[in-house]
Scaffold this active site. Sequence first.
Site, PDB file in Angstrom:
ATOM      1  N   GLY B 201      58.772 -64.837 -40.103  1.00  0.00           N
ATOM      2  CA  GLY B 201      59.937 -64.340 -39.391  1.00  0.00           C
ATOM      3  C   GLY B 201      59.714 -64.319 -37.904  1.00  0.00           C
ATOM      4  N   GLY B 206      57.284 -58.967 -36.833  1.00  0.00           N
ATOM      5  CA  GLY B 206      55.854 -59.215 -37.033  1.00  0.00           C
ATOM      6  C   GLY B 206      55.015 -58.050 -36.532  1.00  0.00           C
ATOM      7  N   GLU B 223      53.614 -65.615 -39.824  1.00  0.00           N
ATOM      8  CA  GLU B 223      54.151 -66.930 -39.480  1.00  0.00           C
ATOM      9  C   GLU B 223      55.390 -66.711 -38.634  1.00  0.00           C
ATOM     10  OE1 GLU B 223      52.903 -69.825 -39.971  1.00  0.00           O
ATOM     11  OE2 GLU B 223      51.296 -69.354 -41.379  1.00  0.00           O
ATOM     12  N   CYS B 258      61.386 -72.842 -37.744  1.00  0.00           N
ATOM     13  CA  CYS B 258      60.411 -72.324 -36.783  1.00  0.00           C
ATOM     14  C   CYS B 258      59.638 -73.432 -36.086  1.00  0.00           C
ATOM     15  CB  CYS B 258      59.458 -71.362 -37.461  1.00  0.00           C
ATOM     16  SG  CYS B 258      58.784 -71.992 -38.987  1.00  0.00           S
TER      17      CYS B 258
END
Lengths: 560, 491
Positions: B201, B206, B223, B258
């Site tokens: 995310g 995070g 990630e 991402c």
Amino acid sequence: MKGLCIELLHNSRLVGIGSTEAFSYRFQRKNHQAFFSFPKVIVSSASFSQRCLPTVSPVVTEVEEKKTFDSESAGLLVKELRKSFNSGRTKSYEWRMLQLSNIARMLDEKEEDIVEALYKDLSKPELETFISEISTAKSSCKEALEGLKQWMIPQKVKTSFATFPSSAEIVSEPLGVVLVISTWNFPFLLSIDPVIGAISAGNAVVLKPSEIAPATSSLLAQLVEEYLDSSAVKVVEGAVPETTALLEQKWDKILYTGSARVGRIVMAAAAKHLTPVILELGGKSPAIVDSYVDLQVAVRRIIAGKWALNNGQACIGVDYIITTKDFAPKLIDALKEGLEQFFGKDPMNSKDISRIVSLTQFARLVKLLEEDRVSDKIVLGGQTDEKQLKIAPTILLDIPEDTQIMNEEIFGPLMPIVTVEKIEGSFDVIKSRPKPLAVYVFTSDEQLKKSFVENISSGGMLINDTVLHVAVAGLPFGGVGESGMGSYHGKFSFDGFSHKKSVMYRSLSGDSSLRYPPYTPEKQKLFKAALSVSIHCSSTKVHVLIPCLSFLLVKAFGLL
Amino acid sequence: METAEEVQKAVFDSREAAAMVEELRGSYRSGKTRSYEWRVSQLKKLEKITEFHEQEIVEALRSDLSKPETESFVQEIGMLKSACKLAIKNLKSWMKPATAKTSMTTFPSSAEIVSEPLGVVLVISAWNYPFLLSLDPVVGAIAAGNAVVLKPSELAPATSSLLAKLLGEYMDSSSVRVVEGAVAETSALLEQKWDKICYTGNGRVGRIVMASAAKHLTPVLLELGGKCPVVVDFGINLQVASRRIIAGKWGCNNGQACVSPDHIITTKEFASKLVDALKSELDNFYGKNPLQSKDLSRIVNSNHYDRLTKLLDEDKVSGKVIHGGERDKSNLRIAPTILLDVPQDSLIMQEEIFGPLLPIITVDKIEDSFELITSGTKPLAAYLFTNNQKLKDYFVRNVSAGGLLINDTTLHLTVPTLPFGGVGESGMGAYHGKFSFEAFSHKKAVVYRGFFGDAAVRYPPYTKGKLTILKALVGGSLLGIIRALFGWSKA
């Protein structure tokens, strides 16, 4: 972050081994030299209230310093180091090698100073200092010097059909500016060993040695300044306020050695900046002694891993023994005999045993010993001498599980023996507790060895000896669960301070329109077919064959 | 009266989460997830899911994101299938302890590194590749022998509920669970003690995940994303380069990925040629009216749609649109949009775009692009298009990112021999292939010794003689060792 500091102070109970357990031991340090390039952040010498018992916050008085090392100074320090890092200097092989060989030279030239500092801090016997601090650091340094070129070479990896034609490699690159927070029990090794890793990976690094080993801390500050590139490697001395100021900054990695309680604080502080951490914590590392052993050798090795290892003040020291009810008397006799051989009839006066590091720790250990259902279980030792901070090697038998001594890391010369009916019963004893940093198993029974290796989780495991597994450079040293995360030693140190960058190279020729929109039903079919073939085949021949085949197919469909 | 579903949703609080973890810990302790057989059987079931339910997965992804079937197949289902097959094929060798060399100090001995499961792990997934990014980490967690809880993203509800259904149907429910939900459920999960958390995310969440993990000393694999730049040098095959840029941007969930190119950096001189090539290939790919193209995903929801249009409507940005810019709020669609020379202090250049907007930044010399990249936070990926070998070398040496790819985009993550993971703001830890297995394993150092050959030199009382012997031994000279060996046998 002020909150963090306050929290630390309020929680300064007598538990744990972290660098922040310092508050109660009186010491004074002189700012004999400026080890920073900017004088205003010379670290304070602090004097703490001596009688700091649980929950009493120490009074910090500032003595003779110009300015405390606060968040602002820490910010400036990091900025300076980041500038050095960004200049690219620390990335070069030559810089790394130069620093490492300077460390090696320092270890040769300053051996006596190191021995002396450790004697001051812990009465550590010279031979112990030599084995467990200096020579270990030397071999770590030597290994980095010998291995670095190889370690730095990008690792080529195979690529797959889906990306044909291409090549790929994994490039190790430095993370940036890293922080090493060290501890007091092996204050030299546990400071310099991670620094060796950080430098070999090409980082700029700040070391915060433990204030509880003040002689070693100031020696490190002096030596690092003298031997290493001070634009990229620095030492910050200090206690909680300095550590707090450091933890507020953005680091690219933090390696902390100490207690789980402070480990949590370090990780929470790191989370604010998404900084990865290596936490080297401790735990109750058990030694399991089966009846099927060479008892004399086993006992010597247990003693070596407890009392001859900084008098039990080691994260991988044996915390307690598990053996069978039947075997316990024999084991105790052998331990008694072995202890007498090693430390004589009067161990309180043996020069071959370290003292307890501080009054706080001494008081903590005495409290463990004096608990109601514990004090009458002593089968050997038990003498204490507050003036000299000495406690004799002490063995206790069959202590209840719910006592303090069985629920916190002992970190000192007390050794409880837990008895079980059958040796397999030790599994439950170990599994009922958090995962320890090490498990030691003494047995000649192959099946039992196997069973331990397969079923018991711990940072490391050593069969028929204690502690020595950390001397094997080919093995990672690190905990799991409550005993920590991440690992180092040897190449693992290099890896611990590197980012593994995936790099893939393609050429602009040989482009197939298969992967691009518009997605026609034909393309989809081809894709599925090609993918399923590629998944099923992996030999290198097929690697070449399939793209050619699908290329032809694609051609045939007129998609190019 | 509340429906059964509402009741169930209402009770997934911290207590419920704790009970579930306790149950999973029970099965983990029983040791069943450790066996090779269990791991393989579960991996095979995951593989079966991709085989037998392809159409349902494609439908769910269409419902959540209007994801084109080819994209779903190639980037989600196909990738997962390969991950399963690779794990099944290699698991035996991954599980084998690696022998390590021992040293003189511990002679005689043998040593190995044993990979063991961590325990009960949590996977928190994202909405952009809601199938792959949920199950790919689960493959790693299972391969490593852990019990695992998956929390799919509530922003891709169709995939989330499909995952709950399929995993409930196929997997060993004593050790593999799905918890659906949003912030409340995630918070309840994060309060628990896990042995590893894998979160995909953004950097903000995070940080929250890592801070909660710190309370239990739980290691994390994060990630995240970042602004992945594409540096385009002159003198290259522009058609191929622009196709590959488009494939990585709009062909990857319409930029909602991402590792998608976030912006392009090229030279002032070359920019107009590049723009022309991009325009013409965009036409080839998506036609004259891309808002109607079936080959483009939509924006996931109106929040993200609003965020993206806000980026586009910022004063100093809106005048820079040189291609696209069309939008359709009712269908949550924004056309592929190219912007030229937006100012560095605009919102679009400060946050991860994560959508179909592609700013082009121009520099005088291509070398200036490196300064631009290194002055920002470290991205998850950085791409370079060039034929210049020196430039490639310089790029690889000096640009720090999770991964680098020369002359293409996004494909590096289909290579299972490469670790997939970020650095700095783009995350920590890595997975894919064997790295997935390792990410969910603890590497236990094991040393075996015998009782014979015990040397008194290491034990107290410490005499001067012992110290001399040890120093000679550590010094490593032949003579020293010979002397030491004599001392050894005498001691």
